[in-house]
Design a protein around this motif. Structure first.
Motif, PDB file in Angstrom:
ATOM      1  N   THR A   7       0.421  -1.506   0.266  1.00 49.82           N
ATOM      2  CA  THR A   7      -0.074   0.143  -0.053  1.00 49.82           C
ATOM      3  C   THR A   7       1.241   1.114  -0.205  1.00 49.82           C
ATOM      4  O   THR A   7       2.015   1.924   0.470  1.00 49.82           O
ATOM      5  CB  THR A   7      -1.413   0.098   1.172  1.00 49.82           C
ATOM      6  OG1 THR A   7      -1.712  -0.621   1.425  1.00 49.82           O
ATOM      7  CG2 THR A   7      -1.671   2.066   1.198  1.00 49.82           C
ATOM      8  N   ASN A   8       0.205   1.986  -1.151  1.00 42.72           N
ATOM      9  CA  ASN A   8       1.218   3.182  -0.968  1.00 42.72           C
ATOM     10  C   ASN A   8       1.194   4.434   0.552  1.00 42.72           C
ATOM     11  O   ASN A   8       0.756   5.202   0.574  1.00 42.72           O
ATOM     12  CB  ASN A   8       0.448   4.544  -1.976  1.00 42.72           C
ATOM     13  CG  ASN A   8       1.551   5.250  -1.984  1.00 42.72           C
ATOM     14  OD1 ASN A   8       2.186   5.987  -1.917  1.00 42.72           O
ATOM     15  ND2 ASN A   8       1.062   6.144  -3.676  1.00 42.72           N
ATOM     16  N   PRO A   9       2.183   4.365   0.667  1.00 48.04           N
ATOM     17  CA  PRO A   9       2.471   5.212   2.461  1.00 48.04           C
ATOM     18  C   PRO A   9       2.474   6.365   2.461  1.00 48.04           C
ATOM     19  O   PRO A   9       1.818   6.957   3.760  1.00 48.04           O
ATOM     20  CB  PRO A   9       3.819   4.577   3.037  1.00 48.04           C
ATOM     21  CG  PRO A   9       4.133   4.126   2.310  1.00 48.04           C
ATOM     22  CD  PRO A   9       3.620   3.928   0.807  1.00 48.04           C
ATOM     23  N   TRP A  10       2.266   6.966   1.049  1.00 44.39           N
ATOM     24  CA  TRP A  10       2.484   8.571   1.319  1.00 44.39           C
ATOM     25  C   TRP A  10       1.138   8.673   0.670  1.00 44.39           C
ATOM     26  O   TRP A  10       0.405  10.573   1.449  1.00 44.39           O
ATOM     27  CB  TRP A  10       3.222   8.750  -0.430  1.00 44.39           C
ATOM     28  CG  TRP A  10       4.894   8.302  -0.016  1.00 44.39           C
ATOM     29  CD1 TRP A  10       5.313   7.284  -0.967  1.00 44.39           C
ATOM     30  CD2 TRP A  10       5.627   8.615   0.969  1.00 44.39           C
ATOM     31  NE1 TRP A  10       6.285   6.940   0.137  1.00 44.39           N
ATOM     32  CE2 TRP A  10       6.683   7.994   1.036  1.00 44.39           C
ATOM     33  CE3 TRP A  10       5.923   9.737   1.767  1.00 44.39           C
ATOM     34  CZ2 TRP A  10       8.113   8.158   1.845  1.00 44.39           C
ATOM     35  CZ3 TRP A  10       6.777  10.218   2.680  1.00 44.39           C
ATOM     36  CH2 TRP A  10       7.971   8.756   2.144  1.00 44.39           C
ATOM     37  N   SER A  11       0.403   7.929   1.278  1.00 48.44           N
ATOM     38  CA  SER A  11      -1.081   8.655   1.136  1.00 48.44           C
ATOM     39  C   SER A  11      -1.958   9.434   2.376  1.00 48.44           C
ATOM     40  O   SER A  11      -2.566   9.570   2.934  1.00 48.44           O
ATOM     41  CB  SER A  11      -2.192   7.983   0.873  1.00 48.44           C
ATOM     42  OG  SER A  11      -1.956   6.320   1.608  1.00 48.44           O
ATOM     43  N   GLN A  12      -0.711   8.625   3.246  1.00 45.87           N
ATOM     44  CA  GLN A  12      -0.697   8.900   4.679  1.00 45.87           C
ATOM     45  C   GLN A  12      -0.242  10.244   4.562  1.00 45.87           C
ATOM     46  O   GLN A  12       0.315  10.991   6.883  1.00 45.87           O
ATOM     47  CB  GLN A  12      -0.875   8.054   5.960  1.00 45.87           C
ATOM     48  CG  GLN A  12      -1.083   6.771   5.390  1.00 45.87           C
ATOM     49  CD  GLN A  12      -0.700   5.734   5.809  1.00 45.87           C
ATOM     50  OE1 GLN A  12      -0.147   5.854   7.033  1.00 45.87           O
ATOM     51  NE2 GLN A  12      -1.201   4.772   5.693  1.00 45.87           N
ATOM     52  N   LEU A  13       0.420  11.218   4.295  1.00 49.49           N
ATOM     53  CA  LEU A  13       1.398  12.394   4.311  1.00 49.49           C
ATOM     54  C   LEU A  13       0.826  13.223   4.991  1.00 49.49           C
ATOM     55  O   LEU A  13      -0.453  13.849   4.339  1.00 49.49           O
ATOM     56  CB  LEU A  13       2.321  12.678   3.486  1.00 49.49           C
ATOM     57  CG  LEU A  13       3.239  13.863   3.196  1.00 49.49           C
ATOM     58  CD1 LEU A  13       4.638  13.300   4.149  1.00 49.49           C
ATOM     59  CD2 LEU A  13       3.215  14.309   1.921  1.00 49.49           C
ATOM     60  N   PRO A  14       1.071  14.449   5.595  1.00 52.83           N
ATOM     61  CA  PRO A  14       0.270  14.786   6.447  1.00 52.83           C
ATOM     62  C   PRO A  14       0.049  16.703   5.733  1.00 52.83           C
ATOM     63  O   PRO A  14       0.816  16.888   4.344  1.00 52.83           O
ATOM     64  CB  PRO A  14       1.378  15.279   8.246  1.00 52.83           C
ATOM     65  CG  PRO A  14       1.219  14.745   7.865  1.00 52.83           C
ATOM     66  CD  PRO A  14       1.925  13.592   6.674  1.00 52.83           C
ATOM     67  N   GLN A  20       6.097  14.379   7.333  1.00 49.22           N
ATOM     68  CA  GLN A  20       6.870  12.132   7.499  1.00 49.22           C
ATOM     69  C   GLN A  20       5.916  11.320   7.570  1.00 49.22           C
ATOM     70  O   GLN A  20       4.842  12.480   7.835  1.00 49.22           O
ATOM     71  CB  GLN A  20       7.308  12.317   8.491  1.00 49.22           C
ATOM     72  CG  GLN A  20       7.177  12.496   9.597  1.00 49.22           C
ATOM     73  CD  GLN A  20       8.105  13.093  11.325  1.00 49.22           C
ATOM     74  OE1 GLN A  20       8.743  11.524  10.878  1.00 49.22           O
ATOM     75  NE2 GLN A  20       8.220  14.413  11.747  1.00 49.22           N
ATOM     76  N   VAL A  21       5.975  10.269   6.696  1.00 46.09           N
ATOM     77  CA  VAL A  21       5.003   9.770   7.073  1.00 46.09           C
ATOM     78  C   VAL A  21       4.743   9.360   8.270  1.00 46.09           C
ATOM     79  O   VAL A  21       5.735   8.548   9.087  1.00 46.09           O
ATOM     80  CB  VAL A  21       5.226   8.732   6.222  1.00 46.09           C
ATOM     81  CG1 VAL A  21       4.081   6.746   6.211  1.00 46.09           C
ATOM     82  CG2 VAL A  21       5.323   8.937   4.551  1.00 46.09           C
ATOM     83  N   PRO A  22       3.654   8.456   8.413  1.00 44.23           N
ATOM     84  CA  PRO A  22       2.919   8.451   9.881  1.00 44.23           C
ATOM     85  C   PRO A  22       4.326   6.920  11.120  1.00 44.23           C
ATOM     86  O   PRO A  22       4.547   7.198  11.802  1.00 44.23           O
ATOM     87  CB  PRO A  22       1.917   8.191  10.672  1.00 44.23           C
ATOM     88  CG  PRO A  22       1.180   9.490   9.387  1.00 44.23           C
ATOM     89  CD  PRO A  22       1.954   9.250   8.445  1.00 44.23           C
ATOM     90  N   SER A  23       3.890   6.319   9.062  1.00 43.99           N
ATOM     91  CA  SER A  23       5.018   4.551   9.710  1.00 43.99           C
ATOM     92  C   SER A  23       6.361   5.032   9.888  1.00 43.99           C
ATOM     93  O   SER A  23       7.237   4.348  10.533  1.00 43.99           O
ATOM     94  CB  SER A  23       4.864   4.104   9.073  1.00 43.99           C
ATOM     95  OG  SER A  23       4.706   4.100   7.441  1.00 43.99           O
ATOM     96  N   ASP A  24       7.325   6.053   9.553  1.00 41.50           N
ATOM     97  CA  ASP A  24       8.724   6.356   9.662  1.00 41.50           C
ATOM     98  C   ASP A  24       8.917   7.381  10.380  1.00 41.50           C
ATOM     99  O   ASP A  24      10.246   7.078  10.946  1.00 41.50           O
ATOM    100  CB  ASP A  24       9.290   7.613   8.144  1.00 41.50           C
ATOM    101  CG  ASP A  24       8.944   6.620   6.957  1.00 41.50           C
ATOM    102  OD1 ASP A  24       8.664   5.575   7.231  1.00 41.50           O
ATOM    103  OD2 ASP A  24       9.203   7.410   5.966  1.00 41.50           O
ATOM    104  N   ALA A  25       7.421   7.578  11.119  1.00 45.56           N
ATOM    105  CA  ALA A  25       8.269   8.891  12.198  1.00 45.56           C
ATOM    106  C   ALA A  25       9.407   8.576  13.096  1.00 45.56           C
ATOM    107  O   ALA A  25      10.227   9.881  13.303  1.00 45.56           O
ATOM    108  CB  ALA A  25       6.788   9.149  13.350  1.00 45.56           C
ATOM    109  N   GLU A  26       8.618   7.514  14.105  1.00 42.37           N
ATOM    110  CA  GLU A  26       9.745   7.308  15.545  1.00 42.37           C
ATOM    111  C   GLU A  26      10.994   7.158  15.112  1.00 42.37           C
ATOM    112  O   GLU A  26      12.241   6.918  15.333  1.00 42.37           O
ATOM    113  CB  GLU A  26       9.548   6.094  16.171  1.00 42.37           C
ATOM    114  CG  GLU A  26       9.316   5.383  17.362  1.00 42.37           C
ATOM    115  CD  GLU A  26       9.372   4.992  17.953  1.00 42.37           C
ATOM    116  OE1 GLU A  26       9.931   4.254  18.744  1.00 42.37           O
ATOM    117  OE2 GLU A  26       7.655   4.334  18.003  1.00 42.37           O
TER     118      GLU A  26
END
Length: 238
Positions: A7-14, A20-26
């Motif tokens: 699934t394209n993670p960039w659909s969740q970009l704020p 930053q993608v939420p899954s990348d943040a930490e």
């Protein structure tokens, strides 16, 4: 247009910075916390990420390390037209210029001038001064999607969640026999995607410090790139 299995993670970009993608943040904040603001490895979350530019089903794929950073980038990224076209690229909905940084309307962006220089020999060979042919048939995928002057080492970023989507885009390119030109980071790309090691339609730039898409730097594949893009151009006419 081909879809990746991930699934394209960039659909969740704020919609607002920090981008930053939420899954990348930490994961990414842990890396970034090690650097001072002036460090060339410092990640700039005020800029929209560029994990890739162009259509995912493009017949020619360029591989880079990271989108880089220019002092004028923040001004360009604040422009509503730039933001709109950047997000269309991330979501694969761009129209006339899928490789959005070739769009003449973005002439104010440092990335526009950088890519025009790198792709000029290709555009000249195709008689494509507007860049629209190139923009529709060339894809660039970056090893690291976020902006910084220097790319972090693969050891540091190998587990970045969003990165797996980009790697899947490259694997699909290999499956469809795309021509792959490695601009920078050959060792890192081969380590990340072992299928590249013995892939017959790949070539690394002879000068990765200043890669330009021309015959001097890609002696084996440049003419094949021209032929394939001309074929695409002819097919589009019919």
């Amino acid at each position: 247009m081909n879809e990746t299995a991930i699934t394209n993670p960039w659909s969740q970009l704020p919609r607002k910075a920090p981008y930053q993608v939420p899954s990348d943040a930490e994961f990414i904040q842990k890396i970034n916390g090690q650097y001072k603001n002036t460090d060339p490895l410092k990640i700039h979350f005020e800029l929209l990420p560029e994990p890739y530019i162009g259509r995912h089903d493009a017949p020619v794929v360029l591989l880079g390390l990271n989108p880089g950073f220019d002092e004028m980038d923040e001004q360009a990224h604040a422009n509503p037209s730039f933001r709109r076209k950047s997000r269309a690229n991330l979501m694969q909905t761009a129209k006339d210029y899928p490789f959005f940084l070739l769009d003449p309307s973005l002439h104010f962006a440092p990335g526009h001038h950088w890519w025009r220089r790198k792709l000029k020999p290709l555009m000249d060979a195709l008689n494509d001064p507007s860049g629209v042919i190139t923009a529709n048939h060339v894809l660039c995928v970056e090893l690291f999607p976020y902006h910084s002057k220097r790319c972090p080492s693969l050891r540091r970023i190998a587990d970045l969640p969003s990165q797996q989507y980009s790697f899947d885009v490259v694997r699909q390119a290999i499956e469809r026999d795309a021509l792959v030109l490695i601009m920078r980071g050959t060792r890192q790309w081969v380590d990340a995607i072992p299928k590249l090691r013995d892939y017959g339609y790949k070539e690394a730039a002879t000068s990765p410090q200043n890669p330009v898409i021309n015959e001097k730097q890609f002696k084996k594949l440049f003419k094949k790139v021209i032929t394939r893009l001309r074929d695409c151009q002819e097919k589009a006419k019919h």
